[in-house]
Design a protein around this motif. Structure first.
Motif, PDB file in Angstrom:
ATOM      1  N   MET A 242      30.241  21.641  12.567  1.00 46.71           N
ATOM      2  CA  MET A 242      30.801  22.375  11.488  1.00 46.71           C
ATOM      3  C   MET A 242      30.347  23.511  11.031  1.00 46.71           C
ATOM      4  SD  MET A 242      31.026  20.742   7.525  1.00 46.71           S
ATOM      5  CE  MET A 242      32.441  19.787   7.934  1.00 46.71           C
ATOM      6  N   PRO A 243      31.232  24.625  10.992  1.00 51.24           N
ATOM      7  CA  PRO A 243      30.593  26.125  10.547  1.00 51.24           C
ATOM      8  C   PRO A 243      29.919  25.655   9.296  1.00 51.24           C
ATOM      9  CG  PRO A 243      33.014  25.925  11.257  1.00 51.24           C
ATOM     10  CD  PRO A 243      32.494  24.661  11.146  1.00 51.24           C
ATOM     11  N   THR A 244      28.938  26.533   9.345  1.00 52.63           N
ATOM     12  CA  THR A 244      28.038  26.995   7.922  1.00 52.63           C
ATOM     13  C   THR A 244      28.040  28.529   7.763  1.00 52.63           C
ATOM     14  OG1 THR A 244      27.154  24.935   8.417  1.00 52.63           O
ATOM     15  CG2 THR A 244      25.790  26.337   6.742  1.00 52.63           C
ATOM     16  N   PHE A 245      28.161  28.634   6.497  1.00 50.75           N
ATOM     17  CA  PHE A 245      28.039  30.134   6.174  1.00 50.75           C
ATOM     18  C   PHE A 245      26.548  30.551   5.802  1.00 50.75           C
ATOM     19  CE2 PHE A 245      29.657  34.277   5.119  1.00 50.75           C
ATOM     20  CZ  PHE A 245      28.970  34.811   3.936  1.00 50.75           C
ATOM     21  N   VAL A 246      25.905  31.403   6.464  1.00 53.90           N
ATOM     22  CA  VAL A 246      24.404  31.457   6.225  1.00 53.90           C
ATOM     23  C   VAL A 246      24.188  33.018   6.068  1.00 53.90           C
ATOM     24  CG1 VAL A 246      23.651  29.713   7.874  1.00 53.90           C
ATOM     25  CG2 VAL A 246      23.865  32.121   8.765  1.00 53.90           C
ATOM     26  N   VAL A 247      23.034  33.159   5.441  1.00 49.19           N
ATOM     27  CA  VAL A 247      22.460  34.760   5.073  1.00 49.19           C
ATOM     28  C   VAL A 247      21.457  34.935   5.646  1.00 49.19           C
ATOM     29  CG1 VAL A 247      21.726  35.972   3.139  1.00 49.19           C
ATOM     30  CG2 VAL A 247      23.506  34.543   2.730  1.00 49.19           C
ATOM     31  N   ASP A 248      21.209  36.125   6.397  1.00 49.86           N
ATOM     32  CA  ASP A 248      20.085  36.595   6.826  1.00 49.86           C
ATOM     33  C   ASP A 248      19.185  37.322   5.764  1.00 49.86           C
ATOM     34  OD1 ASP A 248      19.054  38.600   9.742  1.00 49.86           O
ATOM     35  OD2 ASP A 248      18.004  36.970   8.811  1.00 49.86           O
ATOM     36  N   ALA A 249      18.091  36.286   5.442  1.00 50.94           N
ATOM     37  CA  ALA A 249      17.157  36.894   4.190  1.00 50.94           C
ATOM     38  C   ALA A 249      16.434  37.807   4.703  1.00 50.94           C
ATOM     39  CB  ALA A 249      16.572  35.403   3.949  1.00 50.94           C
ATOM     40  N   PRO A 250      16.189  38.825   3.818  1.00 51.33           N
ATOM     41  CA  PRO A 250      15.091  40.057   3.936  1.00 51.33           C
ATOM     42  C   PRO A 250      13.726  39.599   3.776  1.00 51.33           C
ATOM     43  CG  PRO A 250      16.212  40.242   1.446  1.00 51.33           C
ATOM     44  CD  PRO A 250      16.833  38.781   2.298  1.00 51.33           C
ATOM     45  N   GLY A 251      13.040  40.589   4.546  1.00 48.27           N
ATOM     46  CA  GLY A 251      11.775  40.058   4.710  1.00 48.27           C
ATOM     47  C   GLY A 251      11.148  39.179   5.696  1.00 48.27           C
TER      48      GLY A 251
ATOM     49  N   GLY B  40      12.728  36.123   6.178  1.00 47.85           N
ATOM     50  CA  GLY B  40      12.900  34.734   5.421  1.00 47.85           C
ATOM     51  C   GLY B  40      13.932  34.128   6.371  1.00 47.85           C
ATOM     52  N   GLY B  41      14.327  34.514   7.469  1.00 53.35           N
ATOM     53  CA  GLY B  41      15.341  33.736   8.241  1.00 53.35           C
ATOM     54  C   GLY B  41      16.679  33.491   7.896  1.00 53.35           C
ATOM     55  N   LYS B  42      17.276  32.664   8.331  1.00 49.41           N
ATOM     56  CA  LYS B  42      18.829  32.382   7.972  1.00 49.41           C
ATOM     57  C   LYS B  42      18.552  31.209   7.140  1.00 49.41           C
ATOM     58  CE  LYS B  42      20.138  34.803  11.746  1.00 49.41           C
ATOM     59  NZ  LYS B  42      19.066  35.384  12.283  1.00 49.41           N
ATOM     60  N   ILE B  43      19.482  31.255   6.099  1.00 50.84           N
ATOM     61  CA  ILE B  43      19.556  30.356   5.048  1.00 50.84           C
ATOM     62  C   ILE B  43      21.138  30.112   4.736  1.00 50.84           C
ATOM     63  CG2 ILE B  43      18.947  29.894   2.489  1.00 50.84           C
ATOM     64  CD1 ILE B  43      16.830  31.867   2.398  1.00 50.84           C
ATOM     65  N   ALA B  44      21.278  28.490   4.849  1.00 54.79           N
ATOM     66  CA  ALA B  44      22.674  28.182   4.437  1.00 54.79           C
ATOM     67  C   ALA B  44      22.956  28.412   3.062  1.00 54.79           C
ATOM     68  CB  ALA B  44      22.701  26.587   5.208  1.00 54.79           C
ATOM     69  N   LEU B  45      24.233  28.722   2.906  1.00 53.90           N
ATOM     70  CA  LEU B  45      24.367  28.535   1.432  1.00 53.90           C
ATOM     71  C   LEU B  45      25.171  27.307   0.943  1.00 53.90           C
ATOM     72  CD1 LEU B  45      26.097  32.180   1.207  1.00 53.90           C
ATOM     73  CD2 LEU B  45      23.872  31.689   0.667  1.00 53.90           C
ATOM     74  N   GLN B  46      24.199  26.599   0.637  1.00 53.51           N
ATOM     75  CA  GLN B  46      24.488  25.274   0.213  1.00 53.51           C
ATOM     76  C   GLN B  46      23.598  24.903  -1.019  1.00 53.51           C
ATOM     77  OE1 GLN B  46      23.441  22.743   3.489  1.00 53.51           O
ATOM     78  NE2 GLN B  46      25.183  23.292   4.817  1.00 53.51           N
ATOM     79  N   PRO B  47      24.124  23.980  -1.841  1.00 52.15           N
ATOM     80  CA  PRO B  47      23.533  23.795  -3.002  1.00 52.15           C
ATOM     81  C   PRO B  47      22.103  23.560  -3.178  1.00 52.15           C
ATOM     82  CG  PRO B  47      25.369  22.432  -2.866  1.00 52.15           C
ATOM     83  CD  PRO B  47      25.179  23.136  -1.664  1.00 52.15           C
ATOM     84  N   ASN B  48      21.420  22.737  -1.971  1.00 49.52           N
ATOM     85  CA  ASN B  48      19.787  22.720  -1.988  1.00 49.52           C
ATOM     86  C   ASN B  48      19.177  23.946  -1.766  1.00 49.52           C
ATOM     87  OD1 ASN B  48      21.258  22.329   0.454  1.00 49.52           O
ATOM     88  ND2 ASN B  48      19.631  21.222   1.407  1.00 49.52           N
TER      89      ASN B  48
ATOM     90  N   VAL C 234      21.687  36.936  -5.848  1.00 50.90           N
ATOM     91  CA  VAL C 234      21.669  35.580  -5.575  1.00 50.90           C
ATOM     92  C   VAL C 234      19.984  35.236  -5.118  1.00 50.90           C
ATOM     93  CG1 VAL C 234      22.554  33.679  -4.246  1.00 50.90           C
ATOM     94  CG2 VAL C 234      23.862  35.285  -4.846  1.00 50.90           C
ATOM     95  N   ILE C 235      19.508  34.188  -5.574  1.00 48.94           N
ATOM     96  CA  ILE C 235      18.283  33.671  -5.287  1.00 48.94           C
ATOM     97  C   ILE C 235      18.286  32.602  -4.311  1.00 48.94           C
ATOM     98  CG2 ILE C 235      16.035  33.041  -6.040  1.00 48.94           C
ATOM     99  CD1 ILE C 235      16.850  35.693  -6.993  1.00 48.94           C
ATOM    100  N   LEU C 236      17.654  32.591  -3.248  1.00 54.61           N
ATOM    101  CA  LEU C 236      17.640  31.373  -2.092  1.00 54.61           C
ATOM    102  C   LEU C 236      16.414  31.051  -1.654  1.00 54.61           C
ATOM    103  CD1 LEU C 236      20.147  33.394  -0.185  1.00 54.61           C
ATOM    104  CD2 LEU C 236      20.874  31.494  -1.488  1.00 54.61           C
ATOM    105  N   ARG C 237      16.223  29.733  -1.394  1.00 56.64           N
ATOM    106  CA  ARG C 237      15.186  29.199  -0.734  1.00 56.64           C
ATOM    107  C   ARG C 237      15.165  28.787   0.467  1.00 56.64           C
ATOM    108  NH1 ARG C 237      13.652  24.748  -4.036  1.00 56.64           N
ATOM    109  NH2 ARG C 237      12.359  26.238  -5.278  1.00 56.64           N
ATOM    110  N   ASN C 238      14.476  29.028   1.577  1.00 60.68           N
ATOM    111  CA  ASN C 238      14.696  28.652   2.855  1.00 60.68           C
ATOM    112  C   ASN C 238      13.737  27.478   3.121  1.00 60.68           C
ATOM    113  OD1 ASN C 238      11.991  29.023   3.558  1.00 60.68           O
ATOM    114  ND2 ASN C 238      12.215  30.825   4.861  1.00 60.68           N
ATOM    115  N   TYR C 239      13.986  26.829   4.185  1.00 60.30           N
ATOM    116  CA  TYR C 239      13.457  25.474   4.536  1.00 60.30           C
ATOM    117  C   TYR C 239      11.970  25.565   4.460  1.00 60.30           C
ATOM    118  CZ  TYR C 239      11.779  26.800   9.244  1.00 60.30           C
ATOM    119  OH  TYR C 239      11.105  27.439  10.180  1.00 60.30           O
TER     120      TYR C 239
END
Length: 161
Positions: free
Chosen positions: A1-10, A12-20, A30-35
């Motif tokens: 299943m395709p997942t929309f991700v953001v390549d985080a600056p600094g 941070g790696g690839k972060i999926a745009l999901q609620p968690n 937008v503020i994101l947290r990686n794994y």
């Protein structure tokens, strides 16, 4: 299943745009947290016009200088570009690796790379000049009356590439 991700600056790696992984959102970021727990701010497009609530609040309450921000708000205000948890294991591993006696990086090999590039450039120039001189020697002096010879495919002008 395709997942929309953001390549985080600094880093941070690839972060999926999901609620968690989505922590907060403002009008311009937008503020994101990686794994790993690294928290980063990702800006909205540059032509996006955010609201003016902060200016209004500061004017009403007479605030001239804001105190330094901490946490998520520092990402929203561009005072930090990421929040890294203390004792992040990969940072510790990186420091240990850099301190190791057998540590090497590509930066250590730049001089050799540049030397090899120079050697390659000289070889190409020699190939071109020898191909041109061979072509000139093969053609008659007057250039009239001599039929042109067909060149084999892949070797234009007789020079190798």
């Amino acid at each position: 299943m395709p997942t929309f991700v953001v390549d985080a600056p600094g880093g941070g790696g690839k972060i999926a745009l999901q609620p968690n992984y989505l922590i907060s959102q403002s009008q311009d970021k937008v503020i994101l947290r990686n794994y790993e727990g690294v928290i980063v701010g990702y800006p909205e497009p540059s032509n996006y016009v955010p609201g003016r609530a902060d200016e209004y609040f500061n004017e009403i309450y007479g605030i001239e200088k804001q105190p330094p921000s901490t946490g998520i708000i520092s990402l929203i205000k561009d005072e930090n570009f990421n929040l890294v948890p203390e004792n992040l294991r990969r940072i510790g591993r990186r420091k240990l690796y850099e301190q190791a006696a057998d540590h090497h990086s590509l930066k250590d090999k730049r001089e050799k790379r540049d030397e090899m590039k120079q050697k390659l450039m000289r070889a190409r120039q020699q190939d071109q000049s020898s191909g041109e001189s061979a072509k000139q020697q093969a053609s008659p002096a007057g250039g009239e009356g001599a039929p042109e010879q067909a060149q084999p495919k892949g070797e234009p002008g007789g020079a190798s590439e």
